[in-house]
Enzyme design. Sequence first.
Site, PDB file in Angstrom:
ATOM      1  N   TYR A 192       0.968  -1.233  -0.169  1.00 12.32           N
ATOM      2  CA  TYR A 192       0.029  -0.190   0.010  1.00 12.32           C
ATOM      3  C   TYR A 192       0.957   1.257  -0.116  1.00 12.32           C
ATOM      4  CZ  TYR A 192      -3.723   3.071   1.637  1.00 12.32           C
ATOM      5  OH  TYR A 192      -4.868   4.022   1.748  1.00 12.32           O
ATOM      6  N   LYS A 201       1.038   4.645  -2.472  1.00 14.09           N
ATOM      7  CA  LYS A 201       0.771   5.754  -2.179  1.00 14.09           C
ATOM      8  C   LYS A 201       2.010   6.782  -2.565  1.00 14.09           C
ATOM      9  CE  LYS A 201      -3.515   4.768  -1.575  1.00 14.09           C
ATOM     10  NZ  LYS A 201      -4.663   5.185  -2.400  1.00 14.09           N
TER      11      LYS A 201
HETATM   12  N1  LIG Z   1      -9.786   5.499   4.975  1.00 14.50           N
HETATM   13  C1  LIG Z   1      -8.614   6.162   5.047  1.00 14.50           C
HETATM   14  O1  LIG Z   1      -8.211   6.254   6.459  1.00 14.50           O
HETATM   15  C2  LIG Z   1      -7.729   6.373   4.147  1.00 14.50           C
HETATM   16  C3  LIG Z   1      -6.631   6.905   4.412  1.00 14.50           C
HETATM   17  C4  LIG Z   1      -5.799   7.515   3.568  1.00 14.50           C
HETATM   18  C5  LIG Z   1      -5.810   7.267   2.131  1.00 14.50           C
HETATM   19  N2  LIG Z   1      -7.251   6.385   1.632  1.00 14.50           N
HETATM   20  C6  LIG Z   1      -7.569   6.375   0.372  1.00 14.50           C
HETATM   21  O2  LIG Z   1      -8.497   6.893   0.139  1.00 14.50           O
HETATM   22  C7  LIG Z   1      -9.280   6.339  -1.167  1.00 14.50           C
HETATM   23  C8  LIG Z   1     -10.920   5.843  -0.664  1.00 14.50           C
HETATM   24  O3  LIG Z   1     -10.574   5.114   0.575  1.00 14.50           O
HETATM   25  P1  LIG Z   1     -12.034   4.817   1.610  1.00 14.50           P
HETATM   26  O4  LIG Z   1     -11.223   4.544   2.862  1.00 14.50           O
HETATM   27  O5  LIG Z   1     -13.090   5.418   1.055  1.00 14.50           O
HETATM   28  O6  LIG Z   1     -12.075   3.130   0.794  1.00 14.50           O
HETATM   29  P2  LIG Z   1     -13.102   2.258   0.806  1.00 14.50           P
HETATM   30  O7  LIG Z   1     -12.802   0.856   1.056  1.00 14.50           O
HETATM   31  O8  LIG Z   1     -14.532   2.735   1.964  1.00 14.50           O
HETATM   32  O9  LIG Z   1     -13.982   2.657  -0.508  1.00 14.50           O
HETATM   33  C9  LIG Z   1     -13.310   2.294  -1.918  1.00 14.50           C
HETATM   34  C10 LIG Z   1     -14.159   2.069  -2.806  1.00 14.50           C
HETATM   35  O10 LIG Z   1     -13.426   1.627  -4.183  1.00 14.50           O
HETATM   36  C11 LIG Z   1     -13.952   0.705  -4.860  1.00 14.50           C
HETATM   37  N3  LIG Z   1     -13.020  -0.138  -5.537  1.00 14.50           N
HETATM   38  C12 LIG Z   1     -12.042  -1.071  -5.106  1.00 14.50           C
HETATM   39  N4  LIG Z   1     -11.606  -1.400  -6.087  1.00 14.50           N
HETATM   40  C13 LIG Z   1     -11.722  -0.959  -7.245  1.00 14.50           C
HETATM   41  C14 LIG Z   1     -11.675  -1.069  -8.493  1.00 14.50           C
HETATM   42  N5  LIG Z   1     -10.693  -1.760  -9.006  1.00 14.50           N
HETATM   43  N6  LIG Z   1     -12.139  -0.350  -9.488  1.00 14.50           N
HETATM   44  C15 LIG Z   1     -13.111   0.591  -9.201  1.00 14.50           C
HETATM   45  N7  LIG Z   1     -13.363   0.807  -7.729  1.00 14.50           N
HETATM   46  C16 LIG Z   1     -12.975  -0.113  -6.670  1.00 14.50           C
HETATM   47  C17 LIG Z   1     -14.656  -0.225  -3.653  1.00 14.50           C
HETATM   48  O11 LIG Z   1     -15.522  -1.162  -4.208  1.00 14.50           O
HETATM   49  C18 LIG Z   1     -15.342   0.848  -2.771  1.00 14.50           C
HETATM   50  O12 LIG Z   1     -16.467   1.291  -3.018  1.00 14.50           O
HETATM   51  C19 LIG Z   1      -8.501   4.811  -1.290  1.00 14.50           C
HETATM   52  O13 LIG Z   1      -7.728   5.255  -2.330  1.00 14.50           O
HETATM   53  C20 LIG Z   1      -7.501   4.940   0.094  1.00 14.50           C
HETATM   54  O14 LIG Z   1      -6.347   4.184   0.000  1.00 14.50           O
HETATM   55  C21 LIG Z   1      -8.025   6.205   2.703  1.00 14.50           C
END
Ligand SMILES: NC(=O)c1ccc[n+]([C@@H]2O[C@H](COP(=O)([O-])OP(=O)(O)OC[C@H]3O[C@@H](n4cnc5c(N)ncnc54)[C@H](O)[C@@H]3O)[C@@H](O)[C@H]2O)c1
Length: 245
Positions: free
Chosen positions: A153, A157
């Site tokens: 991951y 990132k």
């Molecule tokens: N939640 C956190 O604390 C956090 C922190 C830092 C970065 N992020 C980043 O923010 C973004 C959103 O995270 P989140 O927490 O909302 O995640 P989440 O798991 O709640 O939602 C992610 C969404 O992406 C979709 N997805 C997964 N693989 C896919 C694919 N191959 N094609 C299309 N859609 C796909 C899933 O079905 C889901 O609806 C991500 O890139 C994550 O790495 C999240």
Amino acid sequence: MRLKDKVALITGGANGIGLATTQRFAREGAKVIMWDLTDQGNEVVEALKKEGCDAIFQKVSVTDEEAVLNAVEEAHKHFGRIDILINNAGITKDRTLLKMSRQEWDDVLAVNLTGVFNCTQAVAPIMKEQNYGRIISASSNVAIRGNFGQTNYVATKTAIIGMTKVWAMELGKFNITVNCIAPGFIYTAMTDKMPEEVKKQSIAQIPLGKWGYPDDVANGYLYLASDEASFVSGVCLTIDGGAAR
Ligand SMILES: NC(=O)c1ccc[n+]([C@@H]2O[C@H](COP(=O)([O-])OP(=O)(O)OC[C@H]3O[C@@H](n4cnc5c(N)ncnc54)[C@H](O)[C@@H]3O)[C@@H](O)[C@H]2O)c1
């Protein structure tokens, strides 16, 4: 309305941060193209339409280059332009280096890294043609801090910050800005699976003493997508309550 009549493509828009962003953008006047793997996307878009927002859902995996190209072509035909790309879809498959399987490494790279490349390469020619574009990708504050158990991951990132800087250089002359955001701990399904003990410890490392909500990140995407950020390119906006070091 800060995005009136702009056309925004948001990946991973059915849940968490992507869902908050889809809803926020639609309510700020954007026409939204929402992508996800899950049929939940249909319900999200139908609910927005009832509010008078203009939105379509396409069931697309960002890992599938051909599906990405076809869906971009279809969406472009439907709306006539694509102004904003939010590379939000991302997954985790955590394991320490000594235990991580090749499959776990490949799966996370396919979505978080190659997926971002696929979507950006498909949409950038349209933005070049219209001499306007905003590309914003989801990095993470672990790209800056590192994180135990997240070799795959963190690799993706960190790469997003690098690609953002390259694309800002290459695409600036077409009036395309390219930025990324680096959220810290945000309440979503992705972080829900973390052990309770780790969640508790994480709060102590956050100067604001709390986790963020999907809307906190949607607000960052919104700023970078809006005309207020028209002279901002090549940056990574950290949204983590002050935790990044
Ligand atoms: N939640 C956190 O604390 C956090 C922190 C830092 C970065 N992020 C980043 O923010 C973004 C959103 O995270 P989140 O927490 O909302 O995640 P989440 O798991 O709640 O939602 C992610 C969404 O992406 C979709 N997805 C997964 N693989 C896919 C694919 N191959 N094609 C299309 N859609 C796909 C899933 O079905 C889901 O609806 C991500 O890139 C994550 O790495 C999240």
